[in-house]
Write an enzyme that holds these catalytic residues in place. Sequence first.
Site, PDB file in Angstrom:
ATOM      1  CG  ASP A  62      -2.210   0.812   0.931  1.00 57.98           C
ATOM      2  OD1 ASP A  62      -2.143   1.750   0.110  1.00 57.98           O
ATOM      3  OD2 ASP A  62      -3.264   0.535   1.535  1.00 57.98           O
ATOM      4  CD  GLU A  87      -6.944   5.479   2.670  1.00 53.08           C
ATOM      5  OE1 GLU A  87      -5.996   5.093   3.347  1.00 53.08           O
ATOM      6  OE2 GLU A  87      -6.825   5.819   1.477  1.00 53.08           O
TER       7      GLU A  87
HETATM    8  C1  BGC Z   1      -3.486   9.953  -1.551  1.00 51.25           C
HETATM    9  C2  BGC Z   1      -4.269   8.681  -1.513  1.00 51.25           C
HETATM   10  C3  BGC Z   1      -3.661   7.755  -0.568  1.00 51.25           C
HETATM   11  C4  BGC Z   1      -3.428   8.414   0.769  1.00 51.25           C
HETATM   12  C5  BGC Z   1      -2.666   7.497   1.680  1.00 51.25           C
HETATM   13  C6  BGC Z   1      -3.341  10.519  -0.177  1.00 51.25           C
HETATM   14  O1  BGC Z   1      -2.581  11.689  -0.194  1.00 51.25           O
HETATM   15  O2  BGC Z   1      -4.119  10.880  -2.373  1.00 51.25           O
HETATM   16  O3  BGC Z   1      -4.296   8.075  -2.774  1.00 51.25           O
HETATM   17  O4  BGC Z   1      -4.500   6.679  -0.430  1.00 51.25           O
HETATM   18  O5  BGC Z   1      -2.731   9.614   0.646  1.00 51.25           O
HETATM   19  O6  BGC Z   1      -2.455   8.047   2.936  1.00 51.25           O
HETATM   20  C1  BGC Z   2      -5.207   3.003   0.228  1.00 48.12           C
HETATM   21  C2  BGC Z   2      -5.357   2.052  -0.921  1.00 48.12           C
HETATM   22  C3  BGC Z   2      -5.168   2.783  -2.213  1.00 48.12           C
HETATM   23  C4  BGC Z   2      -3.849   3.504  -2.214  1.00 48.12           C
HETATM   24  C5  BGC Z   2      -3.574   4.276  -3.473  1.00 48.12           C
HETATM   25  C6  BGC Z   2      -3.983   3.853   0.126  1.00 48.12           C
HETATM   26  O1  BGC Z   2      -4.014   4.870   1.083  1.00 48.12           O
HETATM   27  O2  BGC Z   2      -5.176   2.276   1.436  1.00 48.12           O
HETATM   28  O3  BGC Z   2      -6.605   1.422  -0.862  1.00 48.12           O
HETATM   29  O4  BGC Z   2      -5.250   1.885  -3.275  1.00 48.12           O
HETATM   30  O5  BGC Z   2      -3.832   4.418  -1.137  1.00 48.12           O
HETATM   31  O6  BGC Z   2      -4.345   5.411  -3.558  1.00 48.12           O
END
Ligand code: BGC
Ligand code: BGC
Length: 657
Positions: free
Chosen positions: A308, A513
Amino acid sequence: MACPNVSWGCLLLLLLCFAWMGDAEYAKYKDPKQPVNTRIKDLIGRMTLAEKIGQMTQIERSVASADVMKNYFIGSILSGGGSVPAPQATPAMWINMVNEFQKGALATRLGIPMIYGIDAVHGNNNVYNATIFPHNVGLGATRDPDLVKRIGEATALEVRATGIPYTFAPCIAVCRDPRWGRCYESYSEDHKIVQQMTDIILGLQGEIPVNHTKGVPYVAKNKVAACAKHFVGDGGTHNGINENNTIIDEHGLLGIHMPPYYDSIIKGVATVMVSYSSVNGEKMHANHDLVTGYLKSKLHFRGFVISDWLGIDRITSPAGANYTYSVQAGVNAGIDMVMVPFNYTEFIEDATSLVNKRIISMSRIDDAVSRILRVKFTMGLFENPLADLSFADQLGKKEHRELAREAVRKSLVLLKNGNTPNQQFLPLPKKASKILVAGSHASNLGYQCGGWSIQWMGGSGDITAGTTILDAIKSTVGDATPVVYSENPDDSLMKKNEFSFAIVVVGEPPYAETVGDNTDLTILDPGPDTIRTVCSALKCAVVVVSGRPVVIEPYLPLMEALVAAWLPGTEGQGIADVLFGDYGFTGKLSRTWFKSVDQLPMNFGDPHYDPLFPLGFGLAINSSQPGFSGTRSRGDKKEITVWAALSLLLSMMIAWA
Ligand code: BGC
Ligand code: BGC
């Protein structure tokens, strides 16, 4: 002839030259007629360590350029949530960007194409004008794997419309606690429902051929590679805290959280993403037993495992405290591609020195690269590395919006309808003297799409093209029936007007998230007040727009009808279709609806199970036009037995009191 010797010499040289050139031109790995494993072996044999580690590196588009691709042999790029070439970028702008990066990759010595990935988790949701489908929690309520497969097909086309061949979907988490901020990304608390919904993989990647070897990835031409995530136990963390610890015995892990991976692998899923979370205190990103021992060895998964975002960094706490160790632990656990995503030079340097010191073995690197190449060869990326405009018109096209509208209709769960079985409130009549529409979510496209919509966190208002619930109601009832909209009306509005009834649309604000972790699970203010004011004065139907069950029991007696609409996406028309009886209610809860948050966690089958509405609950009404029969039928027979009857009785008693 002046110089026969020289001529013979020249000829010989020329022949040798031709032979050498022929040899250089014919490389087995470039020959699509060769079996994939032969191509992999041939290519690996030609690669330097730098080229191999480059393949394992995935970077974010904001730090990518053709030169970076070329100089570091980068194997993959991603768009993070909301990361776009320009606000409201057109398909052509996306395609140009992707192709530009790809040309850098193709300009390397071996010309290995990069693979571009994006979170198309409910349609190609980062992209302006794309069709945004309901989030997974709503799709779980449809109980319709064929529908979900068709959504996969449409999503593949809309992702290809932007020149992208890879999506980080589906999320096959089995969410066991709605306090988890990602619960809406989960189809259900019931692993069997999640397992059925893995049919989306067949839509994204294409139907797997019979006799296909189990575990080997399959991606048909012009489809997209999928990614089952987050391996494993992401939906089982303690108190639903994001990225936290799943405390569970082997029986629970293999019986609840693992089953959707069995199905995904059988369906040929190309990649698996590792979870930020831990299992019994061990970070999944460093879990050799589960990633290598179970997923790769026992389940024979032959695609690639991706980390991830900053996932290996978070092996240590604080994150990134010892990046070299993170690389060592992550790669040695079995991660094949690392979503770095920014500091790629650090990753490459650390990985290189760990290999040189033999802390990471060359065979581990070769395994990782073989898997990445297997996916790239399988999906035809070597033959068709560059995108063109031929799919551009697929983005947000009418047929896909119709499909999303169908999904919305089927995802709606009717939780209450009238105070007695003989006094049903829905469906609503289209011909009425005047209708009041109220609530924070009635006229807000961003809210109805939820997180992972245009922005990572989602947004408010007109974030993209779509139909709000208010607009849908207006167009359903037609000009003859006036619709008054007031977000949070006071009594005077109701006194001044003669409304036939009200529709109140309230719910949760968008989130993604960790930001979505929530221990209260209340609806957004002033939602409760809006319900109280409007439903005390008028007969009303309440529509809840949320990523999970929310606190609703206190207001239940005030309302005539209650509909759970989840996070429906851009096609709000699907809601009006069903409210006004053009279609029936068929959705069944994919989650247990709690009475109060102190019951949580509470899942179907728990000894203390005492829900407001149980898993599988959903009143059914057939479409009303014409000759609506008004039958009230039950959901999945097995799931709804005593509980359904009891809840119904209870809500009726509350209402009568
Ligand atoms: C991104 C997301 C990613 C997340 C992880 C964000 O800044 O745009 O894609 O899932 O950070 O912490
Ligand atoms: C998320 C994933 C996602 C990745 C890329 C992460 O923060 O947990 O599900 O695919 O970001 O955006």
